[in-house]
Motif scaffolding. Sequence first.
Motif, PDB file in Angstrom:
ATOM      1  N   UNK A 262      -2.904  22.667   3.785  1.00 26.49           N
ATOM      2  CA  UNK A 262      -2.287  21.373   4.572  1.00 26.49           C
ATOM      3  C   UNK A 262      -3.534  20.557   4.882  1.00 26.49           C
ATOM      4  N   UNK A 263      -4.519  21.003   5.058  1.00 23.07           N
ATOM      5  CA  UNK A 263      -5.636  19.930   5.247  1.00 23.07           C
ATOM      6  C   UNK A 263      -6.404  19.362   3.708  1.00 23.07           C
ATOM      7  N   UNK A 264      -5.753  19.505   2.710  1.00 26.25           N
ATOM      8  CA  UNK A 264      -6.316  19.108   1.536  1.00 26.25           C
ATOM      9  C   UNK A 264      -5.146  18.247   0.706  1.00 26.25           C
ATOM     10  N   UNK A 265      -5.091  16.977   1.197  1.00 22.92           N
ATOM     11  CA  UNK A 265      -3.581  16.409   0.764  1.00 22.92           C
ATOM     12  C   UNK A 265      -3.789  15.943  -0.808  1.00 22.92           C
ATOM     13  N   UNK A 266      -2.536  16.080  -1.341  1.00 21.95           N
ATOM     14  CA  UNK A 266      -2.524  15.617  -2.634  1.00 21.95           C
ATOM     15  C   UNK A 266      -2.447  14.158  -3.105  1.00 21.95           C
ATOM     16  N   UNK A 267      -1.890  13.446  -2.061  1.00 17.94           N
ATOM     17  CA  UNK A 267      -1.437  11.937  -1.980  1.00 17.94           C
ATOM     18  C   UNK A 267      -1.285  11.464  -0.571  1.00 17.94           C
ATOM     19  N   UNK A 268      -1.867  10.312  -0.409  1.00 18.96           N
ATOM     20  CA  UNK A 268      -1.662   9.771   0.792  1.00 18.96           C
ATOM     21  C   UNK A 268      -1.741   8.192   0.616  1.00 18.96           C
ATOM     22  N   UNK A 269      -0.614   7.427   1.356  1.00 16.34           N
ATOM     23  CA  UNK A 269      -0.752   5.983   0.820  1.00 16.34           C
ATOM     24  C   UNK A 269       0.170   5.279   2.029  1.00 16.34           C
ATOM     25  N   UNK A 270       0.163   4.152   1.981  1.00 18.41           N
ATOM     26  CA  UNK A 270       1.105   3.137   2.570  1.00 18.41           C
ATOM     27  C   UNK A 270       2.296   2.655   1.847  1.00 18.41           C
ATOM     28  N   UNK A 271       3.089   2.154   2.523  1.00 19.65           N
ATOM     29  CA  UNK A 271       4.621   1.459   1.790  1.00 19.65           C
ATOM     30  C   UNK A 271       5.003   0.419   2.763  1.00 19.65           C
ATOM     31  N   UNK A 272       5.476  -0.473   1.992  1.00 21.29           N
ATOM     32  CA  UNK A 272       6.225  -1.666   2.707  1.00 21.29           C
ATOM     33  C   UNK A 272       7.450  -2.127   1.811  1.00 21.29           C
ATOM     34  N   UNK A 273       8.414  -2.818   2.506  1.00 22.21           N
ATOM     35  CA  UNK A 273       9.541  -3.275   1.729  1.00 22.21           C
ATOM     36  C   UNK A 273      10.250  -4.514   2.824  1.00 22.21           C
ATOM     37  N   UNK A 274      11.067  -5.365   2.085  1.00 23.76           N
ATOM     38  CA  UNK A 274      11.879  -6.438   2.681  1.00 23.76           C
ATOM     39  C   UNK A 274      13.246  -6.490   2.163  1.00 23.76           C
ATOM     40  N   UNK A 275      14.067  -6.932   2.857  1.00 24.98           N
ATOM     41  CA  UNK A 275      15.395  -7.230   2.334  1.00 24.98           C
ATOM     42  C   UNK A 275      15.734  -8.757   2.909  1.00 24.98           C
ATOM     43  N   UNK A 276      16.157  -9.528   1.904  1.00 27.03           N
ATOM     44  CA  UNK A 276      16.626 -10.912   2.288  1.00 27.03           C
ATOM     45  C   UNK A 276      17.935 -11.199   1.500  1.00 27.03           C
ATOM     46  N   UNK A 277      19.026 -11.432   2.167  1.00 22.83           N
ATOM     47  CA  UNK A 277      20.444 -11.781   1.538  1.00 22.83           C
ATOM     48  C   UNK A 277      20.843 -10.966   0.479  1.00 22.83           C
ATOM     49  N   UNK A 278      20.747  -9.864   0.954  1.00 24.30           N
ATOM     50  CA  UNK A 278      21.038  -8.537  -0.046  1.00 24.30           C
ATOM     51  C   UNK A 278      20.151  -8.236  -1.033  1.00 24.30           C
ATOM     52  N   UNK A 279      19.113  -8.959  -1.281  1.00 30.61           N
ATOM     53  CA  UNK A 279      18.211  -8.492  -2.059  1.00 30.61           C
ATOM     54  C   UNK A 279      16.874  -7.667  -1.502  1.00 30.61           C
ATOM     55  N   UNK A 280      16.478  -6.540  -2.175  1.00 31.29           N
ATOM     56  CA  UNK A 280      15.504  -5.679  -1.606  1.00 31.29           C
ATOM     57  C   UNK A 280      14.159  -5.673  -2.541  1.00 31.29           C
ATOM     58  N   UNK A 281      13.239  -5.496  -1.829  1.00 26.29           N
ATOM     59  CA  UNK A 281      11.903  -5.327  -2.783  1.00 26.29           C
ATOM     60  C   UNK A 281      10.866  -4.454  -1.899  1.00 26.29           C
ATOM     61  N   UNK A 282      10.273  -3.211  -2.565  1.00 28.81           N
ATOM     62  CA  UNK A 282       9.362  -2.432  -1.896  1.00 28.81           C
ATOM     63  C   UNK A 282       8.269  -2.094  -2.836  1.00 28.81           C
ATOM     64  N   UNK A 283       7.066  -1.873  -2.109  1.00 28.59           N
ATOM     65  CA  UNK A 283       6.226  -1.530  -2.680  1.00 28.59           C
ATOM     66  C   UNK A 283       5.389  -0.152  -2.271  1.00 28.59           C
ATOM     67  N   UNK A 284       4.958   0.623  -3.077  1.00 32.12           N
ATOM     68  CA  UNK A 284       4.394   1.743  -2.379  1.00 32.12           C
ATOM     69  C   UNK A 284       3.002   2.371  -3.146  1.00 32.12           C
ATOM     70  N   UNK A 285       1.976   2.653  -2.708  1.00 29.54           N
ATOM     71  CA  UNK A 285       0.843   3.119  -3.100  1.00 29.54           C
ATOM     72  C   UNK A 285       0.535   4.495  -2.616  1.00 29.54           C
ATOM     73  N   UNK A 286       0.001   5.319  -3.449  1.00 31.38           N
ATOM     74  CA  UNK A 286      -0.458   6.526  -3.284  1.00 31.38           C
ATOM     75  C   UNK A 286      -1.724   6.850  -3.756  1.00 31.38           C
ATOM     76  N   UNK A 287      -2.727   7.203  -3.042  1.00 25.70           N
ATOM     77  CA  UNK A 287      -4.119   7.445  -3.340  1.00 25.70           C
ATOM     78  C   UNK A 287      -4.129   8.891  -3.694  1.00 25.70           C
ATOM     79  N   UNK A 288      -4.634   9.184  -4.810  1.00 25.85           N
ATOM     80  CA  UNK A 288      -4.778  10.695  -5.350  1.00 25.85           C
ATOM     81  C   UNK A 288      -5.863  11.288  -4.758  1.00 25.85           C
ATOM     82  N   UNK A 289      -5.836  12.399  -3.936  1.00 23.50           N
ATOM     83  CA  UNK A 289      -7.105  12.808  -3.447  1.00 23.50           C
ATOM     84  C   UNK A 289      -7.498  14.182  -3.917  1.00 23.50           C
ATOM     85  N   UNK A 290      -7.820  14.359  -4.927  1.00 21.21           N
ATOM     86  CA  UNK A 290      -8.332  15.586  -5.882  1.00 21.21           C
ATOM     87  C   UNK A 290      -9.506  15.206  -6.783  1.00 21.21           C
TER      88      UNK A 290
END
Length: 327
Positions: A262-290
Amino acid sequence: MKKLTLYILFLVFAHSSAQELNLPVFTQYLADNNFVISPTYAGIGDNLKIRANGLTQWVGIKNAPDNQSIYGDFRIGDRSGIGVSAYNDRNGNTRQKGVKFSFAHHLTLDYKSKQFLSFGLSYNLNSFRVAIEDFDNANQGPILDPTITDDRSINNNNFDAGFLYRWKAFYFSFNANNIMKKDLDAFTGIEPIQLLNYQIYTGLVIKNKQNKDVEFEPSIFYQMFDSDRRSSTDINFKYRKFNRLGDYYFIGGSYRFLNDQFFTPLNVGPMAGITYDKLFFAYSYQLTLNDLSGFNSGTHMVTIGLDFLQGISNCACTRGTSQSYYR
């Protein structure tokens, strides 16, 4: 350096073995696309939802895994839904392609207390190939091995099944993937034939009492492989903010770990997204902790999508737990 090279090769091999006949699951499902997790989500909501996803893992390491996928689902009638997904995966000298066809049916357990139960089934068709044309020797030339005479490819069929329980803003889904044993691969004798794995996805959408346009969504994703009982868990959190037109943005984060570490994560990271007039965009980043963290810049994922207005169902069983289903 030799030790590091062997470690990288081991991780790439393990990655390939683990996800053969499986879509690699990172945080695609958090890009407002629960259909990635389970066929039971097909047809929930008022839109025909399409999501295209690109994922590049361990950026900076040669021949690291790279994946592209597309998902689409929509409702048929008032109580059912269908969906389709396809993926293309490249991992070192292996190539995988697959398509999945899904059907879901939604039931109302109790209308007054808003309890709903959904069942889903998927048929999977997958192709796995070893790209011998990319084999290189130490002199960067093709390996001439008389025992390798073709592309070493194989096709497999399989099924997924699951259920989804919803009670107001709470949801719990259970999925069994690759129920059937895999056909043996003729070009190797040391591969698993049991690729069954179980997935649990649960969470709660919390509406802000002071601001009805704000939602908080903590969630957990658990996956266990039946063959060796290895398992991992994601702990996620998302914040959504809607405007008066129904468009929204979200921000959040994810923490993945092996269940015995539990205290040794494989990945950790933020994400964000937005919709506008039925269009969708999202980005996610995962930092590898090994041990690879010093040799790559992490895993990057981009999702784009479209939501087409389909119409409101006469059955409340196709309503989701978030306002994002009803734009």
